[in-house]
Design a protein around this motif. Sequence first.
Motif, PDB file in Angstrom:
ATOM      1  N   PRO A 117      16.665   0.018 -39.627  1.00 22.72           N
ATOM      2  CA  PRO A 117      16.335   0.769 -40.845  1.00 22.72           C
ATOM      3  C   PRO A 117      14.849   1.065 -41.030  1.00 22.72           C
ATOM      4  O   PRO A 117      14.487   1.868 -41.874  1.00 22.72           O
ATOM      5  CB  PRO A 117      16.827  -0.148 -41.973  1.00 22.72           C
ATOM      6  N   THR A 118      13.996   0.462 -40.238  1.00 24.62           N
ATOM      7  CA  THR A 118      12.561   0.728 -40.380  1.00 24.62           C
ATOM      8  C   THR A 118      12.051   1.718 -39.346  1.00 24.62           C
ATOM      9  O   THR A 118      10.897   2.105 -39.393  1.00 24.62           O
ATOM     10  CB  THR A 118      11.756  -0.585 -40.236  1.00 24.62           C
ATOM     11  N   GLN A 119      12.892   2.129 -38.410  1.00 25.88           N
ATOM     12  CA  GLN A 119      12.432   2.992 -37.321  1.00 25.88           C
ATOM     13  C   GLN A 119      12.884   4.432 -37.515  1.00 25.88           C
ATOM     14  O   GLN A 119      13.885   4.706 -38.174  1.00 25.88           O
ATOM     15  CB  GLN A 119      12.935   2.450 -35.988  1.00 25.88           C
ATOM     16  N   ASP A 120      12.133   5.347 -36.912  1.00 28.47           N
ATOM     17  CA  ASP A 120      12.492   6.762 -36.923  1.00 28.47           C
ATOM     18  C   ASP A 120      13.488   7.028 -35.799  1.00 28.47           C
ATOM     19  O   ASP A 120      13.525   6.305 -34.804  1.00 28.47           O
ATOM     20  CB  ASP A 120      11.252   7.628 -36.719  1.00 28.47           C
ATOM     21  N   MET A 121      14.300   8.066 -35.940  1.00 30.76           N
ATOM     22  CA  MET A 121      15.317   8.408 -34.948  1.00 30.76           C
ATOM     23  C   MET A 121      14.966   9.737 -34.293  1.00 30.76           C
ATOM     24  O   MET A 121      14.751  10.736 -34.977  1.00 30.76           O
ATOM     25  CB  MET A 121      16.696   8.517 -35.597  1.00 30.76           C
ATOM     26  N   MET A 122      14.944   9.741 -32.963  1.00 28.62           N
ATOM     27  CA  MET A 122      14.637  10.937 -32.188  1.00 28.62           C
ATOM     28  C   MET A 122      15.934  11.496 -31.604  1.00 28.62           C
ATOM     29  O   MET A 122      16.674  10.776 -30.939  1.00 28.62           O
ATOM     30  CB  MET A 122      13.672  10.612 -31.045  1.00 28.62           C
ATOM     31  N   HIS A 123      16.215  12.761 -31.857  1.00 31.26           N
ATOM     32  CA  HIS A 123      17.435  13.414 -31.360  1.00 31.26           C
ATOM     33  C   HIS A 123      17.105  14.213 -30.101  1.00 31.26           C
ATOM     34  O   HIS A 123      16.157  14.999 -30.091  1.00 31.26           O
ATOM     35  CB  HIS A 123      18.000  14.353 -32.428  1.00 31.26           C
ATOM     36  N   ARG A 124      17.912  14.005 -29.055  1.00 32.51           N
ATOM     37  CA  ARG A 124      17.745  14.716 -27.785  1.00 32.51           C
ATOM     38  C   ARG A 124      19.081  15.301 -27.339  1.00 32.51           C
ATOM     39  O   ARG A 124      20.132  14.803 -27.685  1.00 32.51           O
ATOM     40  CB  ARG A 124      17.225  13.777 -26.702  1.00 32.51           C
ATOM     41  N   CYS A 125      19.004  16.351 -26.533  1.00 31.53           N
ATOM     42  CA  CYS A 125      20.202  16.972 -25.956  1.00 31.53           C
ATOM     43  C   CYS A 125      20.672  16.110 -24.793  1.00 31.53           C
ATOM     44  O   CYS A 125      19.873  15.766 -23.915  1.00 31.53           O
ATOM     45  CB  CYS A 125      19.878  18.383 -25.476  1.00 31.53           C
ATOM     46  N   PRO A 126      21.974  15.755 -24.730  1.00 28.00           N
ATOM     47  CA  PRO A 126      22.458  14.958 -23.600  1.00 28.00           C
ATOM     48  C   PRO A 126      22.535  15.756 -22.290  1.00 28.00           C
ATOM     49  O   PRO A 126      22.539  15.175 -21.210  1.00 28.00           O
ATOM     50  CB  PRO A 126      23.850  14.505 -24.047  1.00 28.00           C
ATOM     51  N   ASN A 127      22.539  17.102 -22.361  1.00 30.27           N
ATOM     52  CA  ASN A 127      22.622  17.927 -21.143  1.00 30.27           C
ATOM     53  C   ASN A 127      21.255  18.116 -20.488  1.00 30.27           C
ATOM     54  O   ASN A 127      21.073  17.827 -19.315  1.00 30.27           O
ATOM     55  CB  ASN A 127      23.223  19.297 -21.456  1.00 30.27           C
ATOM     56  N   CYS A 128      20.298  18.615 -21.261  1.00 32.17           N
ATOM     57  CA  CYS A 128      18.994  18.944 -20.679  1.00 32.17           C
ATOM     58  C   CYS A 128      17.917  17.907 -21.013  1.00 32.17           C
ATOM     59  O   CYS A 128      16.779  18.046 -20.547  1.00 32.17           O
ATOM     60  CB  CYS A 128      18.554  20.335 -21.125  1.00 32.17           C
ATOM     61  N   GLN A 129      18.240  16.906 -21.823  1.00 38.02           N
ATOM     62  CA  GLN A 129      17.335  15.809 -22.193  1.00 38.02           C
ATOM     63  C   GLN A 129      16.082  16.286 -22.931  1.00 38.02           C
ATOM     64  O   GLN A 129      15.074  15.583 -22.972  1.00 38.02           O
ATOM     65  CB  GLN A 129      16.922  14.995 -20.949  1.00 38.02           C
ATOM     66  N   LYS A 130      16.121  17.456 -23.540  1.00 39.92           N
ATOM     67  CA  LYS A 130      14.969  17.970 -24.283  1.00 39.92           C
ATOM     68  C   LYS A 130      15.033  17.489 -25.724  1.00 39.92           C
ATOM     69  O   LYS A 130      16.104  17.281 -26.294  1.00 39.92           O
ATOM     70  CB  LYS A 130      14.952  19.506 -24.254  1.00 39.92           C
TER      71      LYS A 130
END
Length: 142
Positions: A117-130
Motif C-alpha cells: 500500500p505504500t508503493q506506486d504501481m507501474m503498468h506494462r504491456c505483457p507483449n512488448c514490455q513497454k
Amino acid sequence: MSQMYPNVEKMAPVPDAPPMLQHEHLQQGSGSYDPPPPYMQAPGQQAPVVGPQTVTVVVDTGKFGPYPKAMQCYHCGQQVMTTVTKKAGTITWALCSLLCIVGCFCGCCLIPFCASPTQDMMHRCPNCQKFLGAYERIKFRR
C-alpha cells in the motif's frame, strides 16, 4: 344502453362529432373490444422489424489503478491485460524518512519498501514490455 343513459336519445347531435359505434358483442356482455386497426404504411414500404439487440460498450477511463487493467497497448496495438510491478514512490520515501526521524534505525525504517500500500504501481504491456502508465499513491509533480 338506454337503461344506463335514459336521456341519450333526447340529446341534440354534436356538430362534427364522429358517429357512435354500436358493438353488438359489447351489448351482449362478452366484455371484449375489437382489435385496433392494422398499422397503415406508405405503399411500397415494409413494416420495421425490431428485434433484441446486444450492445457491448468498453469504456477506458485512461486512469491506472493498483490492479491490472484491460486496455489496448499504445505501442503494439494489441488488446492486453497489463502487468503490474511495484516501485518505491513518494509515500514510501516519506514514511522511511519519518521512521528514521522517530528513531527506527535498526531496519524498521525499511518496512515501507516491503508494504504494497505504500508503493506506486507501474503498468506494462505483457507483449512488448513497454511502459503504459503508473498509479502513484501521492503525486507532488504535475
